[in-house]
Design a protein around this motif. Structure first.
Motif, PDB file in Angstrom:
ATOM      1  N   LEU A 277       0.822  -1.215   0.000  1.00  0.00           N
ATOM      2  CA  LEU A 277       0.000   0.000   0.000  1.00  0.00           C
ATOM      3  C   LEU A 277       0.855   1.263   0.000  1.00  0.00           C
ATOM      4  O   LEU A 277       0.374   2.337  -0.344  1.00  0.00           O
ATOM      5  CB  LEU A 277      -0.953   0.007   1.200  1.00  0.00           C
ATOM      6  CG  LEU A 277      -2.076  -1.024   1.158  1.00  0.00           C
ATOM      7  CD1 LEU A 277      -2.884  -0.973   2.447  1.00  0.00           C
ATOM      8  CD2 LEU A 277      -2.975  -0.817  -0.038  1.00  0.00           C
TER       9      LEU A 277
ATOM     10  N   ILE B  49       0.271   3.223  -5.857  1.00  0.00           N
ATOM     11  CA  ILE B  49      -0.941   3.175  -5.025  1.00  0.00           C
ATOM     12  C   ILE B  49      -1.118   4.484  -4.267  1.00  0.00           C
ATOM     13  O   ILE B  49      -2.227   5.011  -4.180  1.00  0.00           O
ATOM     14  CB  ILE B  49      -0.885   1.961  -4.080  1.00  0.00           C
ATOM     15  CG1 ILE B  49      -0.940   0.681  -4.918  1.00  0.00           C
ATOM     16  CG2 ILE B  49      -2.013   1.992  -3.066  1.00  0.00           C
ATOM     17  CD1 ILE B  49      -0.763  -0.590  -4.154  1.00  0.00           C
ATOM     18  N   LEU B  50      -0.022   5.033  -3.756  1.00  0.00           N
ATOM     19  CA  LEU B  50      -0.108   6.327  -3.075  1.00  0.00           C
ATOM     20  C   LEU B  50      -0.573   7.423  -4.031  1.00  0.00           C
ATOM     21  O   LEU B  50      -1.345   8.297  -3.650  1.00  0.00           O
ATOM     22  CB  LEU B  50       1.243   6.687  -2.459  1.00  0.00           C
ATOM     23  CG  LEU B  50       1.675   5.856  -1.261  1.00  0.00           C
ATOM     24  CD1 LEU B  50       3.065   6.267  -0.801  1.00  0.00           C
ATOM     25  CD2 LEU B  50       0.682   5.982  -0.117  1.00  0.00           C
TER      26      LEU B  50
ATOM     27  N   TYR C  84      -4.301   7.116  -4.411  1.00  0.00           N
ATOM     28  CA  TYR C  84      -4.974   7.685  -3.243  1.00  0.00           C
ATOM     29  C   TYR C  84      -4.976   9.210  -3.319  1.00  0.00           C
ATOM     30  O   TYR C  84      -5.975   9.859  -3.030  1.00  0.00           O
ATOM     31  CB  TYR C  84      -4.283   7.263  -1.946  1.00  0.00           C
ATOM     32  CG  TYR C  84      -4.658   5.897  -1.450  1.00  0.00           C
ATOM     33  CD1 TYR C  84      -5.979   5.502  -1.348  1.00  0.00           C
ATOM     34  CD2 TYR C  84      -3.678   4.996  -1.058  1.00  0.00           C
ATOM     35  CE1 TYR C  84      -6.322   4.252  -0.882  1.00  0.00           C
ATOM     36  CE2 TYR C  84      -4.007   3.733  -0.592  1.00  0.00           C
ATOM     37  CZ  TYR C  84      -5.328   3.370  -0.511  1.00  0.00           C
ATOM     38  OH  TYR C  84      -5.667   2.133  -0.048  1.00  0.00           O
ATOM     39  N   TRP C  85      -3.832   9.788  -3.690  1.00  0.00           N
ATOM     40  CA  TRP C  85      -3.690  11.237  -3.701  1.00  0.00           C
ATOM     41  C   TRP C  85      -4.622  11.875  -4.727  1.00  0.00           C
ATOM     42  O   TRP C  85      -5.285  12.869  -4.450  1.00  0.00           O
ATOM     43  CB  TRP C  85      -2.237  11.628  -3.946  1.00  0.00           C
ATOM     44  CG  TRP C  85      -2.006  13.097  -3.925  1.00  0.00           C
ATOM     45  CD1 TRP C  85      -1.486  13.865  -4.910  1.00  0.00           C
ATOM     46  CD2 TRP C  85      -2.318  14.007  -2.857  1.00  0.00           C
ATOM     47  NE1 TRP C  85      -1.457  15.180  -4.530  1.00  0.00           N
ATOM     48  CE2 TRP C  85      -1.958  15.293  -3.268  1.00  0.00           C
ATOM     49  CE3 TRP C  85      -2.866  13.838  -1.590  1.00  0.00           C
ATOM     50  CZ2 TRP C  85      -2.119  16.415  -2.471  1.00  0.00           C
ATOM     51  CZ3 TRP C  85      -3.033  14.972  -0.780  1.00  0.00           C
ATOM     52  CH2 TRP C  85      -2.661  16.228  -1.234  1.00  0.00           C
TER      53      TRP C  85
ATOM     54  N   SER D 197      -7.368  10.638  -5.831  1.00  0.00           N
ATOM     55  CA  SER D 197      -8.728  10.442  -5.319  1.00  0.00           C
ATOM     56  C   SER D 197      -9.071  11.496  -4.269  1.00  0.00           C
ATOM     57  O   SER D 197     -10.186  12.046  -4.267  1.00  0.00           O
ATOM     58  CB  SER D 197      -8.848   9.035  -4.731  1.00  0.00           C
ATOM     59  OG  SER D 197     -10.129   8.830  -4.208  1.00  0.00           O
ATOM     60  N   ILE D 198      -8.126  11.787  -3.399  1.00  0.00           N
ATOM     61  CA  ILE D 198      -8.347  12.813  -2.366  1.00  0.00           C
ATOM     62  C   ILE D 198      -8.506  14.183  -3.015  1.00  0.00           C
ATOM     63  O   ILE D 198      -9.404  14.960  -2.653  1.00  0.00           O
ATOM     64  CB  ILE D 198      -7.197  12.800  -1.336  1.00  0.00           C
ATOM     65  CG1 ILE D 198      -7.275  11.521  -0.497  1.00  0.00           C
ATOM     66  CG2 ILE D 198      -7.231  14.037  -0.455  1.00  0.00           C
ATOM     67  CD1 ILE D 198      -6.043  11.265   0.347  1.00  0.00           C
TER      68      ILE D 198
ATOM     69  N   SER E  48     -11.863  14.434  -4.717  1.00  0.00           N
ATOM     70  CA  SER E  48     -12.918  14.512  -3.701  1.00  0.00           C
ATOM     71  C   SER E  48     -13.022  15.911  -3.104  1.00  0.00           C
ATOM     72  O   SER E  48     -14.123  16.458  -2.977  1.00  0.00           O
ATOM     73  CB  SER E  48     -12.648  13.507  -2.582  1.00  0.00           C
ATOM     74  OG  SER E  48     -12.667  12.205  -3.065  1.00  0.00           O
TER      75      SER E  48
END
Length: 197
Positions: free
Chosen positions: A56, A61-62, A65-66, A68-69, A72
């Motif tokens: 992870l 993958i990071l 996530y970034w 996606s944040i 959002s």
């Protein structure tokens, strides 16, 4: 028939009433979640491992996530600001009542238009071979993707998410703004507050 048997039968009937929900929740919420959680600790060969958890921290993958944040945060802030302005214009802006009913009707439909149908609709309209993309190119000579726009980029995803977040915000804020008492506004103005305040 004694009272204890009657109470026992009522309990059984009560539990039978919620049995379909419990079965549904177990099959489509609890069981898949348990499968994912336990599967995270096994490799494709079925051996126990912590490698999946350690991976992870992998840059790919990071990065996912970034982005996606960021999408959002941007879409929620954009949806909140634009949705607030629309709700304010309809409730306190003095617009005709037919605009209010039309906006609230559209908002009710659009706020429920999310997930796979929303993704398909945007791909079919603004994708590389989408209807709006082709119409812009054929009728107006404007190549949307020639400008650097990409539906799968940060901007494209943010616009897509805001399509249902703006109407959702309108539906949430309209009743709240309707509930503001006229006397509160007058009292604020008497005390020196501006219209914005």
């Amino acid at each position: 028939m004694n009272t204890a048997n009657l109470i026992d039968r009522r309990k059984i009937v009560d539990w039978l009433g919620i049995a379909p929900f419990m079965i549904f929740a177990f099959m489509f919420l609890i069981l898949p979640t348990l499968y994912l959680v336990t599967g995270a600790f096994f490799n494709p060969a079925g051996e126990f491992t912590f490698k999946n958890i350690a991976d992870l921290a992998h840059p790919t993958i990071l990065s996912a996530y970034w982005i996606s944040i960021k999408v959002s945060v941007a879409s929620s802030l954009g949806g909140a600001v634009i949705g607030f302005m629309l709700a304010w214009a309809v409730v306190l802006g003095g617009l005709p009542s037919w605009i209010r009913s039309g906006l609230l009707t559209f908002s009710g439909v659009a706020s429920n238009f999310a997930g796979v149908p929303l993704a398909f609709a945007f791909i079919a309209t603004l994708g590389r071979t989408g209807l709006v993309t082709l119409l812009l190119r054929e009728w107006f000579g404007f190549n949307l993707y020639g400008t650097g726009f990409n539906l799968l980029s940060f901007l494209g995803l943010t616009i897509t998410y805001m399509f249902f977040q703006i109407p959702l915000m309108v539906l949430i804020l309209t009743p709240a703004l309707d509930g503001l008492k006229k006397e509160w506004r007058e009292a604020s103005e008497i005390l020196g507050a501006s219209t914005w305040q």
